[in-house]
Design a protein around this motif. Structure first.
Motif, short mmCIF file in Angstrom:
data_model
loop_
_atom_site.label_atom_id
_atom_site.label_comp_id
_atom_site.label_asym_id
_atom_site.label_seq_id
_atom_site.Cartn_x
_atom_site.Cartn_y
_atom_site.Cartn_z
N LEU A 121 4.91 -7.17 14.24
CA LEU A 121 4.82 -5.91 13.82
C LEU A 121 5.18 -6.06 12.05
CD1 LEU A 121 5.35 -2.81 13.67
CD2 LEU A 121 7.72 -3.29 13.82
N HIS A 122 4.11 -5.49 11.30
CA HIS A 122 4.34 -5.60 9.71
C HIS A 122 4.68 -4.24 9.09
CE1 HIS A 122 2.47 -6.97 5.96
NE2 HIS A 122 2.27 -5.71 5.80
N VAL A 123 5.60 -4.57 8.15
CA VAL A 123 5.98 -3.29 7.30
C VAL A 123 5.91 -3.73 5.75
CG1 VAL A 123 7.72 -1.47 6.79
CG2 VAL A 123 7.27 -2.16 8.95
N ASN A 124 5.22 -2.87 4.88
CA ASN A 124 5.33 -3.22 3.34
C ASN A 124 5.64 -2.02 2.56
OD1 ASN A 124 2.28 -3.30 4.18
ND2 ASN A 124 2.66 -2.27 1.80
N ILE A 125 6.00 -2.12 1.53
CA ILE A 125 6.35 -1.09 0.42
C ILE A 125 6.44 -1.42 -1.01
CG2 ILE A 125 8.97 -1.06 0.66
CD1 ILE A 125 8.81 2.15 0.50
N GLY A 126 5.86 -1.06 -1.91
CA GLY A 126 5.90 -1.51 -3.09
C GLY A 126 5.35 -0.25 -4.16
N TYR A 127 5.18 -0.90 -5.50
CA TYR A 127 4.85 -0.38 -6.52
C TYR A 127 3.20 -0.48 -7.04
CZ TYR A 127 3.67 0.00 -11.51
OH TYR A 127 2.81 0.44 -12.81
N SER A 128 2.61 0.71 -7.23
CA SER A 128 1.21 0.88 -7.35
C SER A 128 0.88 1.12 -8.80
CB SER A 128 0.61 1.67 -6.51
OG SER A 128 0.70 1.28 -5.19
N ARG A 129 -0.27 0.60 -9.16
CA ARG A 129 -0.97 0.92 -10.73
C ARG A 129 -2.47 1.14 -10.65
NH1 ARG A 129 0.24 -0.20 -16.99
NH2 ARG A 129 1.93 1.56 -16.42
N HIS A 130 -3.00 1.99 -11.15
CA HIS A 130 -4.46 2.20 -11.01
C HIS A 130 -4.94 2.28 -12.65
CE1 HIS A 130 -4.76 2.93 -6.91
NE2 HIS A 130 -5.64 3.64 -6.94
N THR A 131 -5.76 1.60 -13.04
CA THR A 131 -6.13 1.69 -14.63
C THR A 131 -7.72 2.13 -14.18
OG1 THR A 131 -4.77 -0.04 -15.10
CG2 THR A 131 -6.74 0.44 -16.59
#
Length: 207
Positions: A121-131
Motif C-alpha cells: 500500500l502506497h501513500v504520499n503527500i507533498g509540496y508542488s510548484r508549477h512554472t
C-alpha cells in the motif's frame, strides 16, 4: 480497482518464495509514469473554470529505508514537463502553455508480505510548484509560478532480485492543486489535477 487489489494479493499467495531480509536497507528508486488518458485538469479563474484532458510524462527519483520487513519510509522528488495547446474557432485566444512541474515530499509504504513478489500500500503527500510560460497569438505572456500540494494513494507490487535490485508496478490515484494570485486580473488562478496513474520503476539497494 477492486479486481486489481484482489489480483495483487492473489499473486502474493501464489509466489511463495524465500522471504527478504530488508530491515535497515536503504533503496535508491527511480520511476516514471504515463498518465495521459486518466487525468483531468481544471483551470479556474475566479468563478470561471475550464476542463481539459492532458497527457504528460514524469520522472520521480526517491530514496528511502526499510524500518522493518513491512514498513518503508522515503522522500520523493518528481519532475515533469507538459505542453498544452488551446485552440478556439476564431483563433483570437489560441494559447500554447509550457509547464515545468516539481513535486517533493515524504511517502510511506506498507508491505503485505515478506516475499520476493511483495504487494504494498502506497501513500504520499507533498509540496508542488508549477512554472508556466504561455504564448498567445505569438505574443509571450509573462511567466508565473503556482504553489500548492499533491497527494496520492495506491497499491502495487515489487519484485526483489538477489537483494540488489527491485522492479515495481504501482497503480496510484493522484491529486494536485496549485494556485496563484494574479495582479493583472485581480483574481486567483488555480489548477486542479486528479486521476489514476500507472507507474513503472526500479530500485538499487545501497547497503
Amino acid at each position: 480497482m477492486k479486481r486489481f487489489i484482489l489480483l495483487t494479493f492473489l499473486m502474493s499467495a501464489i509466489f511463495t518464495i524465500n522471504g527478504q531480509t530488508l530491515p535497515k536497507k536503504v533503496l535508491l528508486k527511480g520511476s516514471s509514469d504515463l498518465s495521459g488518458l486518466f487525468f483531468t485538469n481544471t483551470y479556474e479563474i475566479g468563478s470561471n473554470s475550464v476542463k481539459t484532458k492532458t497527457s504528460q510524462i514524469k520522472f520521480q527519483p526517491s530514496i528511502g529505508k526499510f524500518y522493518s520487513h513491512y514498513v518503508f519510509l522515503g522522500i520523493y522528488t518528481e519532475y515533469g514537463y507538459q505542453v498544452q495547446t488551446e485552440d478556439y474557432e476564431d483563433n483570437e485566444y489560441d494559447t500554447e502553455s509550457n509547464t515545468k512541474i516539481l513535486n517533493i515530499g515524504p511517502y510511506f509504504r506498507l508491505y503485505a508480505a515478506d516475499l520476493k513478489f511483495a504487494p504494498f500500500l502506497h501513500v504520499n503527500i507533498g509540496y508542488s510548484r508549477h512554472t508556466i510560460e504561455q504564448v498567445q497569438n505569438e505574443t509571450e505572456i509573462p511567466k508565473f509560478k503556482m504553489d500548492g500540494i499533491n497527494y496520492g494513494v495506491g497499491v502495487g507490487m515489487e519484485y526483489f532480485i538477489d537483494k540488489k535490485f527491485t522492479f515495481e508496478f504501482l497503480l496510484n490515484y493522484s491529486y494536485l492543486s496549485v494556485r496563484e494570485y494574479v495582479d493583472e486580473i485581480e483574481d486567483a488562478v488555480s489548477i486542479n489535477n486528479k486521476g489514476f496513474e500507472f507507474r513503472i520503476g526500479t530500485s538499487i539497494i545501497l547497503n
